[in-house]
Design a protein around this motif. Structure first.
Motif, PDB file in Angstrom:
ATOM      1  N   PHE A 100       0.877  -1.168   0.000  1.00  0.00           N
ATOM      2  CA  PHE A 100       0.000   0.000   0.000  1.00  0.00           C
ATOM      3  C   PHE A 100       0.908   1.210   0.000  1.00  0.00           C
ATOM      4  N   ARG A 101       0.656   2.134  -0.932  1.00  0.00           N
ATOM      5  CA  ARG A 101       1.598   3.219  -1.119  1.00  0.00           C
ATOM      6  C   ARG A 101       0.913   4.538  -1.415  1.00  0.00           C
ATOM      7  N   ARG A 102       1.644   5.576  -1.098  1.00  0.00           N
ATOM      8  CA  ARG A 102       1.333   6.927  -1.565  1.00  0.00           C
ATOM      9  C   ARG A 102       2.372   7.178  -2.648  1.00  0.00           C
ATOM     10  N   ILE A 103       3.406   7.910  -2.332  1.00  0.00           N
ATOM     11  CA  ILE A 103       4.525   8.033  -3.255  1.00  0.00           C
ATOM     12  C   ILE A 103       5.454   6.842  -3.035  1.00  0.00           C
ATOM     13  N   LYS A 104       5.626   6.456  -1.774  1.00  0.00           N
ATOM     14  CA  LYS A 104       6.395   5.267  -1.410  1.00  0.00           C
ATOM     15  C   LYS A 104       5.498   4.349  -0.584  1.00  0.00           C
ATOM     16  N   ASN A 105       5.902   3.097  -0.480  1.00  0.00           N
ATOM     17  CA  ASN A 105       5.134   2.140   0.314  1.00  0.00           C
ATOM     18  C   ASN A 105       5.094   2.580   1.773  1.00  0.00           C
ATOM     19  N   PHE A 106       3.924   2.416   2.412  1.00  0.00           N
ATOM     20  CA  PHE A 106       3.831   2.682   3.845  1.00  0.00           C
ATOM     21  C   PHE A 106       3.342   1.453   4.597  1.00  0.00           C
ATOM     22  N   ALA A 107       2.852   0.450   3.891  1.00  0.00           N
ATOM     23  CA  ALA A 107       2.425  -0.805   4.527  1.00  0.00           C
ATOM     24  C   ALA A 107       2.519  -1.940   3.520  1.00  0.00           C
ATOM     25  N   SER A 108       2.848  -3.124   4.023  1.00  0.00           N
ATOM     26  CA  SER A 108       2.885  -4.331   3.210  1.00  0.00           C
ATOM     27  C   SER A 108       2.146  -5.428   3.964  1.00  0.00           C
ATOM     28  N   VAL A 109       1.311  -6.169   3.254  1.00  0.00           N
ATOM     29  CA  VAL A 109       0.499  -7.203   3.889  1.00  0.00           C
ATOM     30  C   VAL A 109       0.855  -8.564   3.295  1.00  0.00           C
ATOM     31  N   GLU A 110       1.105  -9.519   4.185  1.00  0.00           N
ATOM     32  CA  GLU A 110       1.334 -10.914   3.799  1.00  0.00           C
ATOM     33  C   GLU A 110       0.277 -11.776   4.467  1.00  0.00           C
ATOM     34  N   LEU A 111      -0.165 -12.823   3.789  1.00  0.00           N
ATOM     35  CA  LEU A 111      -1.089 -13.788   4.379  1.00  0.00           C
ATOM     36  C   LEU A 111      -0.297 -15.009   4.807  1.00  0.00           C
ATOM     37  N   ARG A 112      -0.606 -15.521   5.965  1.00  0.00           N
ATOM     38  CA  ARG A 112      -0.031 -16.771   6.463  1.00  0.00           C
ATOM     39  C   ARG A 112      -1.202 -17.708   6.752  1.00  0.00           C
ATOM     40  N   ASN A 113      -1.603 -18.447   5.728  1.00  0.00           N
ATOM     41  CA  ASN A 113      -2.815 -19.261   5.811  1.00  0.00           C
ATOM     42  C   ASN A 113      -2.749 -20.345   6.883  1.00  0.00           C
ATOM     43  N   HIS A 144      12.863  -9.791   5.614  1.00  0.00           N
ATOM     44  CA  HIS A 144      11.446 -10.055   5.365  1.00  0.00           C
ATOM     45  C   HIS A 144      11.049  -9.392   4.064  1.00  0.00           C
ATOM     46  N   PHE A 145       9.951  -9.859   3.487  1.00  0.00           N
ATOM     47  CA  PHE A 145       9.408  -9.208   2.308  1.00  0.00           C
ATOM     48  C   PHE A 145       8.702  -7.947   2.767  1.00  0.00           C
ATOM     49  N   GLY A 146       8.665  -6.953   1.916  1.00  0.00           N
ATOM     50  CA  GLY A 146       7.842  -5.792   2.214  1.00  0.00           C
ATOM     51  C   GLY A 146       8.590  -4.608   2.778  1.00  0.00           C
ATOM     52  N   THR A 147       7.823  -3.747   3.399  1.00  0.00           N
ATOM     53  CA  THR A 147       8.251  -2.413   3.812  1.00  0.00           C
ATOM     54  C   THR A 147       8.249  -2.272   5.320  1.00  0.00           C
ATOM     55  N   GLY A 148       9.209  -1.565   5.849  1.00  0.00           N
ATOM     56  CA  GLY A 148       9.144  -1.137   7.236  1.00  0.00           C
ATOM     57  C   GLY A 148       9.870  -2.013   8.220  1.00  0.00           C
ATOM     58  N   ASP A 149      10.024  -1.462   9.425  1.00  0.00           N
ATOM     59  CA  ASP A 149      10.765  -2.115  10.501  1.00  0.00           C
ATOM     60  C   ASP A 149       9.878  -2.699  11.589  1.00  0.00           C
ATOM     61  N   LEU A 150       8.571  -2.485  11.484  1.00  0.00           N
ATOM     62  CA  LEU A 150       7.651  -2.994  12.503  1.00  0.00           C
ATOM     63  C   LEU A 150       6.693  -3.991  11.870  1.00  0.00           C
ATOM     64  N   GLU A 151       6.643  -5.184  12.459  1.00  0.00           N
ATOM     65  CA  GLU A 151       5.711  -6.219  12.010  1.00  0.00           C
ATOM     66  C   GLU A 151       4.526  -6.242  12.968  1.00  0.00           C
ATOM     67  N   ILE A 152       3.328  -6.215  12.404  1.00  0.00           N
ATOM     68  CA  ILE A 152       2.095  -6.313  13.201  1.00  0.00           C
ATOM     69  C   ILE A 152       1.412  -7.614  12.812  1.00  0.00           C
ATOM     70  N   THR A 153       1.102  -8.439  13.798  1.00  0.00           N
ATOM     71  CA  THR A 153       0.403  -9.700  13.563  1.00  0.00           C
ATOM     72  C   THR A 153      -1.079  -9.484  13.855  1.00  0.00           C
ATOM     73  N   ILE A 154      -1.905  -9.770  12.860  1.00  0.00           N
ATOM     74  CA  ILE A 154      -3.347  -9.572  13.007  1.00  0.00           C
ATOM     75  C   ILE A 154      -4.049 -10.902  12.783  1.00  0.00           C
ATOM     76  N   THR A 155      -4.720 -11.367  13.825  1.00  0.00           N
ATOM     77  CA  THR A 155      -5.470 -12.630  13.739  1.00  0.00           C
ATOM     78  C   THR A 155      -6.955 -12.438  14.013  1.00  0.00           C
TER      79      THR A 155
END
Length: 174
Positions: A100-113, A144-155
């Protein structure tokens, strides 16, 4: 900035598209929409026999196709939220994540099925927040794949609600 005229798309060459918007005071905003890129593989490539290498990762498209419905519902909530943060937000599907981006990516989402969770990577300094085990993790020195230094786990939906301020912070910083 004041609101400008509607966006227009103009082809610059065979491999690029530019969106532009005119503003008062002879200001012009140019945004590159597409560019030439290498073709992504459609299927994982098997390792050479006897090489001991692990097979390639599944693509995000494969994860989406195989995801359980409750995980897809959670993904769509997150996607809708991120896209609604501003008119300038766009989603871009890469081989292994959705950016997800504006000019640069600000969030990246991965699925872990198999683990039934979503991993969202954001551009928030992990030192600026209180990390919570099982919810947030500093991945500054972890590949890791994607953008940023903070990983958020959402379940769960509760995790998503708790993550909203971090998602907004990453958007605002981009």
């Amino acid at each position: 900035m004041q609101a400008g005229l509607p966006y227009r798309r103009t082809s610059v060459s065979n491999s690029r598209a530019i969106r532009y918007r005119r503003f008062e005071g002879d200001l012009l905003l140019l945004e590159q929409l597409t560019s030439a890129s290498a073709k992504q593989p459609n299927a994982p490539v098997a390792p050479a026999a006897g090489s001991g290498a692990k097979p390639n990762y599944k693509t995000i498209s494969e994860h989406l196709a195989e995801a359980p419905q409750e995980l897809l519902d959670l993904y769509h909530l997150i996607s809708d939220f991120l896209l609604a943060l501003g008119d300038d937000v766009e989603a871009k599907t890469t081989a292994y994540y959705i950016a997800f981006r504006r000019i640069k990516n600000f969030a990246s989402v991965e699925l872990r099925n198999q683990a039934r969770k979503l991993l969202v990577y954001v551009k928030v300094d992990p030192a600026s927040i209180q990390l919570e085990e099982g919810f947030t993790r500093n991945v500054k020195s972890i590949g890791h794949f994607g953008t940023g230094d903070l990983e958020i786990t959402i379940t769960t939906l509760a995790d998503f609600e708790k993550a909203k301020p971090l998602l907004e912070s990453s958007y605002n910083a981009s």
